[in-house]
Scaffold this motif. Structure first.
Motif, PDB file in Angstrom:
ATOM      1  N   LEU A 307      21.231  -0.851   8.124  1.00  0.00           N
ATOM      2  CA  LEU A 307      21.133   0.438   9.039  1.00  0.00           C
ATOM      3  C   LEU A 307      19.804   0.386   9.674  1.00  0.00           C
ATOM      4  O   LEU A 307      19.785   0.726  10.998  1.00  0.00           O
ATOM      5  CB  LEU A 307      21.371   1.871   8.155  1.00  0.00           C
ATOM      6  N   ILE A 308      18.837  -0.217   8.803  1.00  0.00           N
ATOM      7  CA  ILE A 308      17.539   0.049   9.699  1.00  0.00           C
ATOM      8  C   ILE A 308      17.511  -1.279  10.708  1.00  0.00           C
ATOM      9  O   ILE A 308      16.746  -0.928  11.624  1.00  0.00           O
ATOM     10  CB  ILE A 308      16.076  -0.421   8.508  1.00  0.00           C
ATOM     11  N   PRO A 309      18.032  -2.637  10.268  1.00  0.00           N
ATOM     12  CA  PRO A 309      18.228  -3.589  11.578  1.00  0.00           C
ATOM     13  C   PRO A 309      18.904  -3.018  12.745  1.00  0.00           C
ATOM     14  O   PRO A 309      18.541  -3.269  13.782  1.00  0.00           O
ATOM     15  CB  PRO A 309      18.687  -4.773  10.676  1.00  0.00           C
ATOM     16  N   LEU A 310      20.071  -2.231  12.396  1.00  0.00           N
ATOM     17  CA  LEU A 310      20.877  -1.717  13.434  1.00  0.00           C
ATOM     18  C   LEU A 310      19.775  -0.760  14.294  1.00  0.00           C
ATOM     19  O   LEU A 310      19.808  -0.788  15.474  1.00  0.00           O
ATOM     20  CB  LEU A 310      22.080  -1.012  12.961  1.00  0.00           C
ATOM     21  N   TRP A 311      19.396   0.293  13.592  1.00  0.00           N
ATOM     22  CA  TRP A 311      18.395   1.147  14.300  1.00  0.00           C
ATOM     23  C   TRP A 311      17.218   0.417  14.991  1.00  0.00           C
ATOM     24  O   TRP A 311      16.882   1.035  16.140  1.00  0.00           O
ATOM     25  CB  TRP A 311      17.933   2.127  13.236  1.00  0.00           C
ATOM     26  N   ASN A 312      16.769  -0.425  14.499  1.00  0.00           N
ATOM     27  CA  ASN A 312      15.719  -1.281  15.198  1.00  0.00           C
ATOM     28  C   ASN A 312      15.914  -1.762  16.426  1.00  0.00           C
ATOM     29  O   ASN A 312      15.299  -1.985  17.356  1.00  0.00           O
ATOM     30  CB  ASN A 312      14.901  -2.336  14.249  1.00  0.00           C
ATOM     31  N   VAL A 313      17.208  -2.726  16.619  1.00  0.00           N
ATOM     32  CA  VAL A 313      17.750  -3.140  17.677  1.00  0.00           C
ATOM     33  C   VAL A 313      18.069  -1.919  18.773  1.00  0.00           C
ATOM     34  O   VAL A 313      17.610  -2.226  20.098  1.00  0.00           O
ATOM     35  CB  VAL A 313      18.827  -4.188  17.541  1.00  0.00           C
ATOM     36  N   TYR A 314      18.650  -0.704  18.449  1.00  0.00           N
ATOM     37  CA  TYR A 314      18.784  -0.015  19.260  1.00  0.00           C
ATOM     38  C   TYR A 314      17.496   0.747  19.812  1.00  0.00           C
ATOM     39  O   TYR A 314      17.484   0.999  21.012  1.00  0.00           O
ATOM     40  CB  TYR A 314      19.605   1.192  18.597  1.00  0.00           C
ATOM     41  N   SER A 315      16.432   0.853  18.805  1.00  0.00           N
ATOM     42  CA  SER A 315      15.345   1.466  19.165  1.00  0.00           C
ATOM     43  C   SER A 315      14.513   0.326  20.335  1.00  0.00           C
ATOM     44  O   SER A 315      13.874   0.748  21.192  1.00  0.00           O
ATOM     45  CB  SER A 315      14.432   1.699  18.105  1.00  0.00           C
ATOM     46  N   PHE A 316      14.609  -0.843  19.970  1.00  0.00           N
ATOM     47  CA  PHE A 316      14.056  -1.798  20.885  1.00  0.00           C
ATOM     48  C   PHE A 316      14.718  -1.653  22.234  1.00  0.00           C
ATOM     49  O   PHE A 316      13.839  -1.651  23.293  1.00  0.00           O
ATOM     50  CB  PHE A 316      14.468  -3.359  20.489  1.00  0.00           C
ATOM     51  N   PHE A 317      15.835  -1.514  22.379  1.00  0.00           N
ATOM     52  CA  PHE A 317      16.595  -1.510  23.702  1.00  0.00           C
ATOM     53  C   PHE A 317      16.096  -0.022  24.437  1.00  0.00           C
ATOM     54  O   PHE A 317      15.424   0.081  25.472  1.00  0.00           O
ATOM     55  CB  PHE A 317      18.029  -1.405  23.632  1.00  0.00           C
ATOM     56  N   VAL A 318      15.889   0.965  23.506  1.00  0.00           N
ATOM     57  CA  VAL A 318      15.724   2.219  24.352  1.00  0.00           C
ATOM     58  C   VAL A 318      14.143   2.372  24.722  1.00  0.00           C
ATOM     59  O   VAL A 318      13.944   2.634  25.699  1.00  0.00           O
ATOM     60  CB  VAL A 318      15.689   3.605  23.147  1.00  0.00           C
ATOM     61  N   PHE A 383      27.404 -10.377  12.557  1.00  0.00           N
ATOM     62  CA  PHE A 383      27.148 -10.087  13.868  1.00  0.00           C
ATOM     63  C   PHE A 383      25.833  -9.409  14.271  1.00  0.00           C
ATOM     64  O   PHE A 383      25.108  -9.681  14.912  1.00  0.00           O
ATOM     65  CB  PHE A 383      28.099  -9.134  14.499  1.00  0.00           C
ATOM     66  N   LEU A 384      25.482  -8.508  13.593  1.00  0.00           N
ATOM     67  CA  LEU A 384      24.076  -7.734  13.487  1.00  0.00           C
ATOM     68  C   LEU A 384      23.015  -8.769  13.412  1.00  0.00           C
ATOM     69  O   LEU A 384      21.990  -8.651  13.977  1.00  0.00           O
ATOM     70  CB  LEU A 384      24.048  -6.445  12.594  1.00  0.00           C
ATOM     71  N   ASP A 385      23.185  -9.582  12.406  1.00  0.00           N
ATOM     72  CA  ASP A 385      22.121 -10.713  11.990  1.00  0.00           C
ATOM     73  C   ASP A 385      22.124 -11.605  13.402  1.00  0.00           C
ATOM     74  O   ASP A 385      20.901 -11.824  13.685  1.00  0.00           O
ATOM     75  CB  ASP A 385      22.497 -11.368  10.693  1.00  0.00           C
ATOM     76  N   ASP A 386      23.210 -11.991  14.071  1.00  0.00           N
ATOM     77  CA  ASP A 386      23.162 -12.642  15.120  1.00  0.00           C
ATOM     78  C   ASP A 386      22.231 -11.877  16.191  1.00  0.00           C
ATOM     79  O   ASP A 386      21.604 -12.468  16.952  1.00  0.00           O
ATOM     80  CB  ASP A 386      24.522 -12.994  15.577  1.00  0.00           C
ATOM     81  N   LEU A 387      22.547 -10.817  16.543  1.00  0.00           N
ATOM     82  CA  LEU A 387      21.958  -9.918  17.564  1.00  0.00           C
ATOM     83  C   LEU A 387      20.577  -9.628  17.258  1.00  0.00           C
ATOM     84  O   LEU A 387      19.865  -9.998  18.154  1.00  0.00           O
ATOM     85  CB  LEU A 387      23.013  -8.583  17.755  1.00  0.00           C
ATOM     86  N   THR A 388      20.121  -9.341  16.047  1.00  0.00           N
ATOM     87  CA  THR A 388      18.713  -8.852  15.991  1.00  0.00           C
ATOM     88  C   THR A 388      18.174 -10.289  15.638  1.00  0.00           C
ATOM     89  O   THR A 388      16.684 -10.239  16.173  1.00  0.00           O
ATOM     90  CB  THR A 388      18.747  -8.223  14.656  1.00  0.00           C
ATOM     91  N   ASN A 389      18.425 -11.185  14.701  1.00  0.00           N
ATOM     92  CA  ASN A 389      17.426 -12.562  14.584  1.00  0.00           C
ATOM     93  C   ASN A 389      17.616 -13.450  15.637  1.00  0.00           C
ATOM     94  O   ASN A 389      17.105 -14.403  15.208  1.00  0.00           O
ATOM     95  CB  ASN A 389      17.809 -12.894  12.992  1.00  0.00           C
ATOM     96  N   TRP A 390      18.469 -13.454  16.451  1.00  0.00           N
ATOM     97  CA  TRP A 390      18.816 -14.677  17.505  1.00  0.00           C
ATOM     98  C   TRP A 390      18.761 -14.022  18.633  1.00  0.00           C
ATOM     99  O   TRP A 390      17.900 -14.351  19.547  1.00  0.00           O
ATOM    100  CB  TRP A 390      19.971 -15.311  17.016  1.00  0.00           C
ATOM    101  N   HIS A 391      19.881 -13.255  19.087  1.00  0.00           N
ATOM    102  CA  HIS A 391      19.878 -12.664  20.306  1.00  0.00           C
ATOM    103  C   HIS A 391      18.604 -11.953  21.109  1.00  0.00           C
ATOM    104  O   HIS A 391      17.934 -12.419  21.947  1.00  0.00           O
ATOM    105  CB  HIS A 391      21.181 -12.139  20.856  1.00  0.00           C
ATOM    106  N   VAL A 392      18.334 -10.881  20.393  1.00  0.00           N
ATOM    107  CA  VAL A 392      17.174 -10.281  20.784  1.00  0.00           C
ATOM    108  C   VAL A 392      15.657 -10.906  20.516  1.00  0.00           C
ATOM    109  O   VAL A 392      15.218 -10.642  21.386  1.00  0.00           O
ATOM    110  CB  VAL A 392      17.158  -8.789  19.840  1.00  0.00           C
TER     111      VAL A 392
END
Length: 717
Positions: A307-318, A383-392
């Motif tokens: 949940l914290i990694p999910l919120w972090n990538v959302y917060s990064f975008f915002v 997928f969340l790991d791919d999104l946060t630790n690679w794509h973003v």
């Protein structure tokens, strides 16, 4: 023999014991045995004893009459019905069948006041009993008490007033005082709540249930059993088509939860402290056949890992969208699919994450349709790991740069699309976090959007966006990067220190790496060149060891010669043969002997000048030689990190230009700065770099170590 009445007193017919309470008879019995010379010894024995779990009163065993349903013939029909149901976990079927095979007659009565009254009327005169089918039959046969009962549900005391005539002797029959086992009520629900007797067409629309769920260990002999019994008797059909059951919930210490043990957790306390999204994910991300350990530490793991990694990538975008005042284009918006169609992008990372997203949509959808939340959560976590630790992480510079070019716009559009589509995937698992994200990302900018993410249509996979080759190649690139970083770590070379090259052996897992993927690996590993090699022995040297525990007994006295022949063989060729799963042939005393893959131990050592790491058929070697030019570049990268840290501590805006002061540099560091000053200025958004402190005011200063020597880093706007 049933000596006790309901309150625990001895009934008539037990001599001097009659009327005494069961708790008061122990010592008198001992005394009478002693007086008769029959007492051998009185001694205390420690043993388990039944105690009321509510009031802690000691209980006694009391023999009573109960009502039973015979299972001799019914069990076989129930077993056939049970086999028509899908049980999850699969062992549920055998457990239910085992219960039915061994089930004794089913006791359906309870000695209680509250509960559905059993429809059994008995005659005190001739002991005949009758089973009343429904309220219509009861009204027709009532000879007394119907007026008192009419208008009431079939519960005590009203139903007890109704009397019927005994068909054998003509005397009045009264209802037995027993009430039904509560599982009778639970089992009849598919009929009683769906108007089975009143509206058969309506009932047929809804029967059987597609899916039910309950804790498996407790219900295979209770609710599941009663549902099966009722449906088998009434319709000889399954009452449900699929049964999903969890195992047992335990505390984190592996013990059952008990208030007296201090390890139980009340639901509302957990909801407030953990958060219900965390609790839901704990259950969903768990194999249902295994017992679940539940507690606050496990909840912290879910929060930290998901949940914290999910919120972090959302917060990064915002955060960055607000800085750049970015909003989604009108595009092809629809309330059902607010994320719109898959964005077009020339960026490799965008195309890859969109391919991964749609692949995950397909897999999560298939898993949920198969009642497999565990596999779905595993796909979402990956997928969340791919999104946060690679794509973003790999795309950060696209958001940082001040230019509002097409690449930045594509980065925003891609991440926005991913967050919305992933949010809809997560809605059944984490409904509240998903809702917060939806309200901010959609409702705040789209008046015509649905009021909630839970009103939107389930996302569909865009098959055209799923690029299997790209996903495989990116997976290889990530593996190479991970192994390369591991190799650097084994040689104790920090990542900020540039190196000359990385050598990659990937066997049959690649034909080549595109220039875009090579560029990513170059940046990840901080090397100047990536080379693909065809043979692993270009990166490592092999040492072949004959496994004496296996080959000693097999060859006896000939074993030393076999070991020598193996040592003299072409190690690289032997390794390739064995890893292909084939036997290797050796000549020993003019005869051919064969050794299998399990009979030879393969030891490796890095080739000279390389740091090497291997995993799953991929080997990466990092050139560990640091030239003076590479050392200078590494020093400047350290300075960049110090400046960036100071920028954050001073709380500068992301796009704010600054002046940088670097004081106390030795000759080597000054030479390095001269060679790479443009790089430092571009990375830190510096308009000027000062190496002499003139006493001017600075917004922030820090003392650091550069190659073991003290330097001062300063910044001002």
């Amino acid at each position: 023999v049933a000596p006790l009445e309901e309150e625990g007193h001895f009934v008539e017919g037990f001599g001097w014991l009659t009327g005494m309470h069961v708790e008061d008879v122990r010592e008198p019995i001992f005394a009478r045995l002693r007086d008769k010379g029959l007492l051998y010894r009185v001694a205390d024995v420690t043993h388990r004893y039944p105690v009321c779990w509510r009031c802690k009163t000691e209980l006694v065993f009391r023999l009573v009459d109960e009502w039973f349903i015979s299972m001799d013939e019914l069990r076989h029909d129930m077993m056939e019905v049970t086999k028509q149901i899908r049980w999850i976990p699969a062992f549920g079927l055998e457990r239910e069948l085992d219960w039915l095979r061994n089930m004794h007659d089913w006791m359906i009565s309870k000695k209680r006041y509250w509960g559905l009254a059993l429809p059994f009327w008995t005659c005190d005169a001739c002991h005949h009993y009758e089973v009343i089918g429904d309220e219509v039959e009861l009204r027709e046969r009532a000879v007394a008490g119907w007026a008192e009962f009419q208008g009431h549900t079939p519960h005590r005391p009203y139903v007890d007033a109704v009397k019927i005539a005994c068909p054998r002797c003509g005397e009045q029959m009264s209802r037995v005082p027993d009430v039904g086992n509560p599982w009778l009520d639970a089992g009849i629900v598919p009929f009683s709540t769906l108007s089975y007797r009143q509206d058969r067409e309506y009932w047929e629309e809804w029967f059987p249930a597609h899916w039910i769920s309950e804790s498996f260990p407790g219900q295979f002999r209770n609710w599941f059993y009663s549902l099966l019994a009722m449906s088998t008797v009434i319709e000889n059909k399954p009452p449900f088509l699929e049964n999903f059951g969890y195992a047992t919930l335990y505390a984190e210490d592996g013990r059952p939860m008990h208030k007296s043990w201090g390890n139980s957790i009340e639901f509302n306390d957990a909801a407030r402290s953990m958060g219900v999204d965390v609790m839901r994910w704990l259950f969903c991300a768990h194999k249902p056949e295994n017992n679940l350990l539940f507690g606050y530490h496990r909840a912290d793991e879910v929060r930290r890992q998901f949940l914290i990694p999910l919120w972090n990538v959302y917060s990064f975008f915002v955060t960055y969208a607000r800085v750049d005042d970015w909003t989604p284009g009108d595009g092809a918006f629809s309330p059902d699919s607010p994320e719109g169609p898959t964005p077009a992008s020339d960026n490799l990372l965008d195309r890859w994450i969109l391919a991964r997203l749609n692949d995950v949509v397909a897999r999560v959808t298939a898993s949920l349709e198969d009642s497999d939340a565990y596999t779905a959560t595993a796909a979402l976590e990956g997928f969340l790991d791919d999104l946060t630790n690679w794509h973003v992480r790999r795309s950060r510079r696209r958001f940082w740069k001040s230019e509002h070019d097409a690449d930045k716009a594509t980065a925003y559009a891609t991440l926005y699309h991913v967050l919305l589509k992933m949010g809809k995937l997560l809605a059944p698992f984490t409904p509240f976090v998903s809702e917060v994200m939806y309200q901010n990302l959609v409702r705040s900018v789209r008046e015509e959007a649905y009021a909630s993410v839970h009103h939107c249509a389930w996302p569909e996979a865009d098959a055209a966006a799923i690029d299997e080759e790209l996903m495989a190649q990116m997976s290889l690139a990530r593996s190479v990067a991970s192994l390369g970083l591991g190799a650097r770590g084994s040689a104790n070379i920090k990542v900020r220190q540039p190196l000359a090259r990385a050598l990659v052996y990937a066997g049959d897992q690649h034909s080549d790496l595109s220039e875009e993927l090579r560029a990513i690996i170059l940046d990840e590993l901080n090397v100047k060149e990536v080379q693909l090699v065809d043979r692993e022995d270009a990166l490592v040297t092999y040492r072949l060891v004959a496994d004496g525990r296996v080959l000693g007994p097999k060859f006896g006295r000939q074993f030393p010669k076999v070991r020598a022949a193996l040592a003299a063989a072409d190690a690289g060729q032997v390794v390739r043969t064995l890893r292909a799963g084939q036997n290797v042939a050796l000549a020993v005393d003019g005869e051919a002997v064969e050794l299998g893959p399990e009979e030879v131990l393969i030891e490796t050592a890095p080739a000279e000048g390389l740091a090497v790491a291997s995993d799953k058929g991929i080997t990466v070697g990092i050139d560990a030689v640091i030239t003076p030019a590479l050392r200078d570049e590494g020093l400047v990268r350290d300075l960049v990190r110090y400046v960036q840290t100071l920028r954050r501590d001073v709380d500068y805006q992301l796009d704010q230009r600054i002046t940088v002061g670097l004081f106390g540099l030795n000759a080597e560091a000054r030479g390095a700065l001269t060679a790479f000053q443009d790089y430092l200025m571009a990375e830190t958004l510096a308009t000027a770099v000062l190496t002499d402190d003139n006493g001017a005011a600075w917004d922030g200063r820090s003392e650091e170590k550069l190659a073991g020597e003290a330097v001062v880093v300063a910044v001002r706007a």
